[in-house]
Design a protein around this motif. Structure first.
Motif, mmCIF file in Angstrom:
data_model
loop_
_atom_site.group_PDB
_atom_site.id
_atom_site.type_symbol
_atom_site.label_atom_id
_atom_site.label_comp_id
_atom_site.label_asym_id
_atom_site.label_seq_id
_atom_site.Cartn_x
_atom_site.Cartn_y
_atom_site.Cartn_z
ATOM 1 N N PHE A 141 0.850 -1.184 0.000
ATOM 2 C CA PHE A 141 0.000 0.000 0.000
ATOM 3 C C PHE A 141 0.891 1.241 0.000
ATOM 4 O O PHE A 141 1.836 1.349 0.781
ATOM 5 C CB PHE A 141 -0.910 0.001 1.230
ATOM 6 N N PHE A 142 0.577 2.200 -0.886
ATOM 7 C CA PHE A 142 1.430 3.381 -1.067
ATOM 8 C C PHE A 142 0.644 4.632 -0.703
ATOM 9 O O PHE A 142 -0.529 4.772 -1.067
ATOM 10 C CB PHE A 142 1.906 3.476 -2.515
ATOM 11 N N TYR A 143 1.294 5.517 0.027
ATOM 12 C CA TYR A 143 0.703 6.828 0.293
ATOM 13 C C TYR A 143 1.823 7.862 0.447
ATOM 14 O O TYR A 143 2.956 7.531 0.825
ATOM 15 C CB TYR A 143 -0.178 6.798 1.547
ATOM 16 N N ALA A 144 1.499 9.093 0.121
ATOM 17 C CA ALA A 144 2.454 10.198 0.222
ATOM 18 C C ALA A 144 1.688 11.445 0.637
ATOM 19 O O ALA A 144 0.553 11.677 0.208
ATOM 20 C CB ALA A 144 3.176 10.424 -1.103
ATOM 21 N N ILE A 145 2.315 12.252 1.485
ATOM 22 C CA ILE A 145 1.716 13.483 2.012
ATOM 23 C C ILE A 145 2.625 14.653 1.662
ATOM 24 O O ILE A 145 3.847 14.576 1.837
ATOM 25 C CB ILE A 145 1.507 13.409 3.533
ATOM 26 N N ASP A 146 2.028 15.723 1.178
ATOM 27 C CA ASP A 146 2.771 16.940 0.853
ATOM 28 C C ASP A 146 2.372 18.039 1.831
ATOM 29 O O ASP A 146 1.175 18.247 2.091
ATOM 30 C CB ASP A 146 2.470 17.381 -0.582
ATOM 31 N N VAL A 147 3.352 18.723 2.395
ATOM 32 C CA VAL A 147 3.103 19.810 3.346
ATOM 33 C C VAL A 147 3.793 21.071 2.845
ATOM 34 O O VAL A 147 4.746 21.019 2.053
ATOM 35 C CB VAL A 147 3.616 19.446 4.756
#
Length: 730
Positions: A190-196
């Protein structure tokens, strides 16, 4: 009476009060003064809540708390017996100064409590977007009416708000992050990425399920990417990568929430998505967003970018609706766009179209012609697009979300509904695969080509091929010309428009040795399905089995695809572990009960067995309590907080809206602004003159100044006003 622990004494008196019809409270608790650090209680008094006497200065009619003191002396004292290590009732007063009602006591908020079964039903119904009042009625019907429930409809709504919703924005974001972490633990793929941003505040998110990553290997050649959906309280546009599976149906390949529709945001999404799936797609379909175009040019330079033709043709009524000959103009434009046999004929016909209707000053048409290689179908006829010409597949996926989400939906709801979408799509694909695995029954009178494709292709794709086989009856071989080793065959296809036959001519190059054929319509090259013209030529030369190169493995039901062995990482931790265990026990009991409900004697035996099991469990609990009484008898239950991980990332700000929520499609704002601007210009301008609006941006605002205008007489103005009135009704 004596009790093994202080909580048991409190629970006993509370149960007695509920049966009699009053509510208890702990009046005071005394502790052992010789051991102040340990704070061991030695006695406690439990009173009735209406004991004592006090007056309220608030008028009784407007007072929120209607329960007043009545000097009732009903109470119970318990004292710790150190020798016997138990709690003993030292004093008890049972008389009340007022009548008690056990029927009314069940409606006191102190006694209103949701059972575990009710919590599970509420959670399941909330995920299925069933309204709370419907859930409450369903629970009431189970027990024979609302009077038999131990809670009210307000308690159902409070449970949803308190346990299934996040009122705080940071808590909402933390819930979404917890979902991503749980999915990663269930399946590492499972892949996830967060941009801040610079202030460490949430800006964008991208997540792809493990099954979606595996299916990209087979369905990632052409994808649709669309952001015309915004249904959450933060106003974040929702984007989805959608492909076409071997059944010709939409399949999810990734989702994202964007902070802004700007080039950096799109570049971030495309970069991380390609990193996740491993390679860039051969083709991608989007709308006319300039920020999207710039991001694709920078991140996906080798991917063929195509605009959604549906959005472009829909705008024609707003861009060109003010012209006097709009009906004829629109028909000619549609014919040129859809039926041009070659790029040269399109360019010549377009030039004649502009000259015929005097549209040389129209900037919108000029921009479309400058970017004709991005949206006109004839420029893509030699490239494979899996039958896609628009972002309709992405919008159909958004329509599925539209039935479950609204403008106040939180981020946690969004990711959980994504989980539901995956489950639905996975189940549907499994059902289609199971239907295809049953084998096939050849149709009476079917040709060898039909049987060949019926044995190889999935049912849905074979039906599409059958349509082309049926259209052979409208095709006739007109001429045959031999050119070297190949034969050039002219095929006329008959179509009916407004009841009149119209013939279209197509050229098919056929090789008698290899039995390969290529039609100038390029339907096979673009959609992967043989056209009726090529099938007509094969039928003319009595070809019963087509070469293997025309049987695409992409539509085959016999290809073993790895993603079918990957199960979607469905979230099972939305409820606590006790609720999940309760669900499993209930399902097991349902499976046993459904076999013995037909006979009264068998049902009675099952009921006796349940009560016997309950009594054994009560005895077991009592024995376990006696074994642990020495360690827990002198303690008061306290709440402990787990070591929850606190992230420093702040959640997105909430978007405040007034009045009725706006449309879920971003394009709806453009349509409304265009209509409003056209109405204002029509009222302010001269009756014999209309100024047409113009815009060059996707989802942008109208320019303040008119770019194009046209003169028309008053008799033609009535038709235009009729068109505007139609827009108002729509």
């Amino acid at each position: 009476m004596s009790f093994g622990s202080l909580p048991l004494a409190q629970k006993f008196y509370a149960n007695y009060a509920k049966k009699v019809g009053f509510v208890t409270k702990i009046r005071n608790t005394n502790f052992d003064k010789t051991r102040k650090e340990s704070k061991i209680p030695v006695n406690q008094s439990i009173y009735y809540t209406r004991e004592g006497y006090r007056e309220s200065r608030v008028n009784a009619a407007t007072r929120a708390n209607r329960i007043t003191a009545t000097r009732c002396k009903a109470r119970m004292y318990v004292v710790l017996d150190n020798e016997n290590e138990c709690w003993v009732v030292s004093r008890l007063e049972l008389r009340h100064s007022h009548p008690c009602s056990a029927e009314k006591a069940v409606h006191y908020h102190e006694y209103r409590e949701l059972t575990m079964h009710a919590k599970c039903v509420i959670t399941d119904n909330d995920e299925a977007v069933i309204r709370p009042n419907k859930t409450y009625l369903a629970l009431a019907n189970e027990v024979g009416g609302s009077a038999n429930l131990g809670f009210s409809e307000k308690d159902v709504r409070n449970y949803i708000t308190r346990n299934l919703r996040c009122s705080d924005d940071n808590e909402d974001f933390q819930g979404m992050m917890n979902y991503f972490v749980r999915m990663k633990e269930i399946n590492p793929n499972f892949f996830y990425a967060i941009d801040v941003d610079d202030a460490n505040k949430f800006r964008s998110a991208l997540w792809v399920d493990a099954r979606c990553r595996a299916s990209y290997e087979y369905y990632g050649d052409v994808v649709s990417f669309d952001t015309t959906y915004r249904r959450n309280r933060h106003g974040l546009p929702f984007a989805s990568f959608v492909g076409v599976n071997h059944h010709g149906k939409s399949t999810l390949l990734g989702c994202a929430l964007l902070g802004r529709e700007e080039i950096p945001s799109f570049e971030w999404v495309f970069t991380h998505w390609v990193r996740c799936v491993g390679s860039a797609p051969r083709g991608i379909i989007t709308d006319q967003c300039k920020a999207m175009t710039g991001a694709i040019r920078n991140v996906l330079p080798d991917t063929v970018h195509r605009w959604c033709i549906w959005h472009i043709m829909k705008k024609s009524q707003f861009k060109l609706g003010g012209y006097a000959r709009y009906g004829e103009l629109h028909a000619v434009m549609n014919h040129i766009v859809w039926n041009s046999p070659s790029t040269e004929s399109f360019e010549s016909d377009w030039a004649g179209f502009i000259k015929q209707f005097k549209l040389g000053q129209n900037r919108w048409l000029a921009d479309l012609y400058a970017n004709r290689r991005k949206w006109v179908p004839i420029f893509f006829k030699s490239e494979f697009w899996a039958g896609m010409r628009s972002t309709q597949r992405s919008e159909s996926m958004h329509a599925f979300y539209g039935g479950y989400l609204h403008c106040k939906s939180v981020l946690v709801q969004f990711v959980h509904e994504y989980d539901n979408v995956l489950g639905t799509k996975e189940q549907k694909e499994l059902e289609d695969d199971a239907a295809d695995s049953k084998g096939f029954i050849p149709c009476i009178g079917s040709t060898g080509i039909e049987r060949q494709f019926q044995q190889e292709y999935t049912s849905s794709m074979f039906r599409i091929l059958q349509l082309e086989v049926r259209k052979k009856t409208d095709c006739v071989v007109r001429s045959i010309e031999k050119k070297g080793d190949t034969i050039s065959i002219t095929v006329d296809e008959q179509k009916f428009f407004w009841g009149k036959p119209v013939y279209h001519t197509f050229r098919v190059d056929f090789d008698p040795l290899s039995q390969k054929g290529q039609c100038e319509c390029n339907k096979f090259e673009s959609a992967g399905i043989l056209c009726c013209h090529t099938l007509t030529v094969w039928s003319y030369y009595r070809v019963d089995i087509v070469p293997s190169c025309y049987v695409l493995p992409r539509w085959s039901k016999n290809v073993i695809r790895k993603h079918t062995y990957v199960k979607s990482s469905h979230d099972v931790a939305r409820s606590d572990e006790s609720n999940n265990l309760f669900r499993h026990l209930c399902s097991e009991f349902y499976n046993v009960a459904q076999e013995f409900v037909a006979c009264d004697e068998e049902a009675a035996i099952l009921r006796v067995a349940l009560w016997d099991a309950k009594s054994k469990l009560i005895d077991y609990r009592a024995s376990m309590r006696s074994n642990t009484a020495a360690a827990s008898q002198n303690t008061v239950p306290t709440q402990s907080t787990g070591g929850a991980v606190v992230h420093d990332i702040q959640g997105p700000s909430r978007v405040k809206t007034k009045g009725r929520p706006k449309g879920k499609r971003l394009g709806a704002e453009l349509d409304k602004s265009i209509k409003k601007s056209m109405q204002k210009r029509n009222r302010k301008s001269h009756p014999d003159e209309v100024h047409l609006p113009s815009d060059n941006d996707h989802h942008g605002s109208l320019n303040k100044r008119c770019e194009d205008s046209t003169m028309w007489n008053s008799s033609e103005g009535g038709g235009f006003m009729h068109l505007l009135n139609s827009f108002r009704h729509i």
